[in-house]
Design an enzyme around this catalytic site. Structure first.
Site, PDB file in Angstrom:
ATOM      1  CE  LYS A   1     131.048   4.183  39.093  1.00  0.00           C
ATOM      2  NZ  LYS A   1     132.119   4.617  39.952  1.00  0.00           N
ATOM      3  NE  ARG A   2     126.059  -3.411  44.987  1.00  0.00           N
ATOM      4  CZ  ARG A   2     125.802  -4.268  45.969  1.00  0.00           C
ATOM      5  NH1 ARG A   2     126.730  -5.125  46.361  1.00  0.00           N
ATOM      6  NH2 ARG A   2     124.623  -4.299  46.551  1.00  0.00           N
TER       7      ARG A   2
ATOM      8  CB  THR B   1     138.689   2.295  44.885  1.00  0.00           C
ATOM      9  OG1 THR B   1     137.494   1.521  45.027  1.00  0.00           O
ATOM     10  CG2 THR B   1     139.110   2.832  46.235  1.00  0.00           C
TER      11      THR B   1
ATOM     12  CG  HIS C   1     134.505   3.209  54.242  1.00  0.00           C
ATOM     13  ND1 HIS C   1     135.572   3.132  53.375  1.00  0.00           N
ATOM     14  CD2 HIS C   1     134.912   2.629  55.387  1.00  0.00           C
ATOM     15  CE1 HIS C   1     136.570   2.503  53.967  1.00  0.00           C
ATOM     16  NE2 HIS C   1     136.197   2.193  55.205  1.00  0.00           N
TER      17      HIS C   1
ATOM     18  CE  LYS D   1     139.979  -0.969  42.455  1.00  0.00           C
ATOM     19  NZ  LYS D   1     138.729  -1.470  43.056  1.00  0.00           N
TER      20      LYS D   1
ATOM     21  CE  LYS E   1     128.307   3.272  44.099  1.00  0.00           C
ATOM     22  NZ  LYS E   1     129.693   3.684  44.370  1.00  0.00           N
TER      23      LYS E   1
HETATM   24  C1  NBG Z   1     132.346   3.096  49.891  1.00  0.00           C
HETATM   25  C2  NBG Z   1     132.205   4.449  49.224  1.00  0.00           C
HETATM   26  C3  NBG Z   1     133.254   4.633  48.151  1.00  0.00           C
HETATM   27  C4  NBG Z   1     134.631   4.376  48.725  1.00  0.00           C
HETATM   28  C5  NBG Z   1     134.654   3.012  49.394  1.00  0.00           C
HETATM   29  C6  NBG Z   1     135.979   2.712  50.059  1.00  0.00           C
HETATM   30  C7  NBG Z   1     130.789   1.981  51.401  1.00  0.00           C
HETATM   31  C8  NBG Z   1     129.920   2.082  52.595  1.00  0.00           C
HETATM   32  N1  NBG Z   1     131.436   3.057  51.018  1.00  0.00           N
HETATM   33  O1  NBG Z   1     133.204   5.931  47.639  1.00  0.00           O
HETATM   34  O2  NBG Z   1     130.923   4.566  48.670  1.00  0.00           O
HETATM   35  O3  NBG Z   1     135.608   4.432  47.736  1.00  0.00           O
HETATM   36  O4  NBG Z   1     133.662   2.936  50.399  1.00  0.00           O
HETATM   37  O5  NBG Z   1     136.316   3.711  50.955  1.00  0.00           O
HETATM   38  O6  NBG Z   1     130.898   0.908  50.821  1.00  0.00           O
END
Ligand code: NBG
Length: 828
Positions: free
Chosen positions: A561-562, A669, A368, A673, A567
């Site tokens: 988002k985080r 994601t 991920h 959304k 980002k």
């Molecule tokens: C996150 C990514 C995102 C991705 C999501 C789901 C982690 C380690 N990774 O870009 O930063 O959409 O995973 O796949 O949380």
């Protein structure tokens, strides 16, 4: 619980007809909560309603599990250290098709369903994208009737509650279980012993084989707590099984015998900390021993559960991979690979080769992130102490793997060292690279968007890809349509259903049909009306939390988002300040009124991310209090972002900020959304943005900035962010304002680290993309002024989202990786 209609909740003359839902609700209030209408609180109402809904789920839940068992079906086990489920009441109502009925019922009882729903704490057992993806996958698997289990940890404290004090993030514990959860069912009969520490002994058995035993261990119990995961209006209810750590009854005998009862009990507390708290780090490592304990704890419990179930129905372990497939959600559960090897060899008595064959056929690994610091490694010394038998097995896996590299791929020591599962850090110091372990021990490795998979193959896991090209594949992420459109945006979803029917809810391809309305004035007016209603709903929802006037006719421009440097919330802030300067310089010009919305948490230890939050709040303070900017620009930091807030912010947004440095956002994601809710994206060619662009068409998205290749190229050639500062007057003015404490008059110098970073380091190339971003934002404004045109684009975005349904993703996983078939639940 007694089932009768004589509940004291019904008063004489009540208009309510006593059918079963009403009865159940009343009985739960009376018998489970011991309340009558005089003492009932809103929390009681939530509990009673949730328990009544759970009653409805339970029958299908039992049937589903029974049918899986009877037919000895192949099961998917989704192993994830995170499940960001959000709230379950509204979702369960919707998936059961009970929303309207319950709405009415609650009204009759004098309750407002919205406020009952708001009462439920989010089940925040995850950090961000990875955890929410797991939750969306659970929903899609149930909807598509895929026999599946989710396995994770029942954290007593989920992701921390974020508060803001003087602009700074403050973390508070998320005690979501304080008053208990109505959804979980404890399964004391599903309790397993988990071992730690101890030593390994070897002896020769009767057949002359060396057998290893892991002995003198410290033990902890894992107790299953099950949460129902219902499909959309079908009979499937899958299980999310979360493990809670409990001390064994084996008190420390020495302490106990010496009369030191309390010291003996203390040991219990220590073992129970394993499931206490979720590590709040998203894409940054924790490196803590407790984290490794958590990983092994849930992996071991899960595999014991799977093996026990398997042995009830099957004799030969060779059939194990035909009955079970385990998806490893990132490397967090990768310790499952040596654990299954250990179980098969040391407990079940299989030989290495057979055990290895079964293991690699069982596991599949999803990566991920490519953010280097997020790739997990555990020191060998720690592994040796905590999991000595596993370390032995890993060494043997690695020994054989290196033999394989040498015979099939390369004899170059540099290449071998780069691929080795065990990294030699010099001076005898070694660590275990969990991603390499996951790759070697799995039959499938997937990235989560096309670009991301390409980066894995070309860079991060280049040699592995060359050695095992057949293992690598892409599975672009997806989102739950039910949760993020049908439930989160009920007005839009009703408009869509009224226009084209409601098949899109189960088959998102059908939503294309709304394209025929792009020239329909009435439809477009309703579309805009709904967006405005959603904005008003968001403002109402936030209530007193925001103490400024927000204009529902302004463009809602959201980045939620985080917080992470890649980002690039920073880029957004630079744009906000640029706009502010333009307005101040030319107050009379025409501006599109904007409300710039930020929300998101920063890892408590992530200094730069936290400072960015402070900067946003400081900038907001100045701008929102400047009469000059008045109706033209507002900045809103909404605290404590989570699933429920996302469900309010996203449907209210016009513009979706997806502005990560190209190459770094594995997929994203949130981007999906927003587009599904009719927001237009401003974004880089990163992650799934690229695929969104391909689906919606270039004219319906705003792309800017360097590509992943360019980013890499700039970095390789030597990047100097200062040049952009020198050569761009507007950018220079913005950075100078931050540097000169324009936003920090009372805390001089606090933003110096940001300024220094922008001018001298800027690893994520904010400065390089600034100009292109600003120009593109200008285009956004021009387009937004033409409401008809904007609405058209918004409709096109929604219409073309088929690919981003998690149903599509789950179909692909099922077919390509898991090899599982749907099973219709037919039991009566
Ligand atoms: C996150 C990514 C995102 C991705 C999501 C789901 C982690 C380690 N990774 O870009 O930063 O959409 O995973 O796949 O949380």
């Amino acid at each position: 619980m007694a089932k009768n209609n004589n509940s004291i909740f019904f008063t004489e003359g009540s208009k309510v007809t006593q059918d079963s839902m009403q009865t159940q609700f009343a009985e739960h209030l009376e018998y489970d909560l011991a309340k009558d209408k005089n003492t009932v609180t809103s929390h009681d109402v939530l509990m009673a309603l949730a328990l009544s809904i759970r009653d409805r789920l339970v029958r299908n839940w039992i049937r589903t599990q029974h049918q899986y068992f009877q037919s000895n079906v192949k099961m998917v086990h989704y192993m994830s250290l995170e499940f960001l489920m959000g709230s379950l009441l509204e979702h369960s109502l919707s998936n059961l098709g009970l929303s309207e009925e319950i709405n009415k019922l609650m009204k009759e009882f004098g309750y407002d369903i919205e406020s009952i729903i708001k009462e439920e704490p989010d089940m925040g057992l995850g950090n961000g994208g990875l955890g929410r993806l797991a939750a969306c996958f659970m929903e899609s698997m149930a909807t598509l009737e895929i026999p599946a289990h989710g396995y994770g940890i029942r954290y007593e404290f989920g992701i921390f509650e974020q508060d803001i004090e003087n602009g700074y993030q403050i973390e508070k514990p998320d005690h979501w279980l304080r008053y208990g959860s109505p959804w979980e069912i404890v399964r004391p009969e599903k309790t397993y012993t988990i071992q730690f520490n101890g030593t390994v002994t070897a002896e020769w058995d009767a057949t002359g084989r060396e057998r290893f035993k892991w002995v003198n261990t410290d033990n902890v119990l894992a107790v299953a707590h099950d949460i129902p995961a219902p499909g959309y209006q079908n009979k499937t209810v899958n299980t999310l099984r979360l493990w809670q750590a409990k001390a064994t009854d084996e008190f420390n005998l020495i302490d106990f015998n010496q009369g030191n009862y309390l010291a003996a009990v203390e040991g219990k507390n220590i073992s129970e900390t394993i499931s206490k708290v979720l590590y709040p780090n998203d894409s940054i490592p924790s490196g803590k021993i407790l984290r490794l304990r958590q990983q092994y704890f849930f992996v071991s419990a899960t595999l014991q559960d799977i093996i026990k179930h398997f042995k009830l129905l099957n004799k030969d372990f060779k059939a194990f991979p035909d009955k079970n497939t385990v998806q490893l959600n990132d490397t967090h559960p990768a310790i499952a690979i040596p654990e299954l090897m250990r179980a098969l060899m040391d407990i079940e008595g299989l030989e290495w080769n057979d055990a290895w064959d079964i293991t690699t056929k069982t596991f599949a690994y999803t990566n991920h992130t490519i953010v280097p610091e997020a790739l997990e490694e555990w020191p060998e010394s720690l592994m040796n102490t905590l999991l000595p038998r596993h370390m032995q097995i890993i060494e043997e896996i690695n020994r054989r793997f290196i033999e394989e590299i040498k015979s099939k791929y390369s004899k170059d020591n540099g290449v071998i060292a780069g691929m080795s599962i065990i990294r030699e850090n010099g001076g005898g110091d070694k660590s275990v690279r969990m991603a390499h372990l996951a790759i070697v021990g799995s039959h499938s490795i997937n990235g989560v968007a096309e670009l991301h998979t390409e980066i894995l193959e070309k860079y991060l896991f280049k040699d592995f890809y060359k050695l095992y090209p057949e293992k690598f594949n892409n599975k672009t992420n997806g989102i739950s349509i039910r949760r993020f459109l049908k439930e989160a945006n009920s007005n839009l979803s009703e408009l869509i259903s009224a226009s084209i029917g409601d098949e899109w809810i189960k088959d998102l391809g059908k939503i294309k049909k709304i394209e025929k309305f792009i020239n329909d004035k009435g439809f477009k007016e309703s579309w805009r009306e709904i967006k405005k209603l959603n904005k008003i709903r968001l403002i109402d929802y936030l209530g007193s939390q925001i103490n400024l006037q927000v204009n529902p006719d302004s463009m809602f421009d959201s980045q939620v988002k985080r917080f992470h440097e890649y980002k690039r919330q920073m880029l957004n802030v630079l744009h906000v300040i640029t706009l502010y300067n333009r307005i101040r310089q030319n107050p009379k010009s025409d501006y599109v009124p904007r409300t710039v919305i930020f929300a998101g948490k920063a890892a408590p230890s992530y200094v730069m991310a936290k400072l960015t939050i402070k900067l946003i709040n400081s900038v907001a303070d100045i701008i929102n209090n400047d009469k000059e900017t008045g109706g033209k620009l507002k900045v809103l930091f909404i605290k404590n972002y989570g699933v429920s807030l996302a469900e309010k912010i996203i449907p209210a947004s016009d513009l979706s900020e997806q502005i990560s440095t190209a190459g770094f956002e594995a997929s994203g994601t949130g981007n999906m959304k927003f587009a599904l809710n009719g927001a237009l994206t401003i974004g880089t060619l990163d992650g799934a943005n690229i695929e969104i662009k391909n689906e919606v068409g270039d004219e319906n998205i705003f792309i800017f900035g360097n590509t992943a290749d360019q980013v890499l190229d700039i970095r390789t050639k030597g990047y100097n962010p200062g040049i952009f500062y020198e050569n761009d007057a507007e950018l220079k003015a913005v950075v100078d304002m931050i540097a000169s404490n324009f936003f920090s008059a009372n805390e001089k110098g606090i933003f110096d680290p940001i300024v220094y970073d922008l001018l001298h380091k800027d690893y994520y190339q904010v400065m390089a993309d600034y100009r292109s971003y600003i120009e593109t934002q200008k285009k956004v404004e021009a387009e937004y002024m033409d409401a008809e045109n904007w609405t058209k684009k918004s409709i096109f975005n929604v219409a073309r989202m088929e690919k981003f349904s998690s149903d599509r993703a789950i179909r692909e996983y099922s077919k390509d990786i898991w090899k599982v078939q749907p099973m219709k639940i037919t039991l009566k």
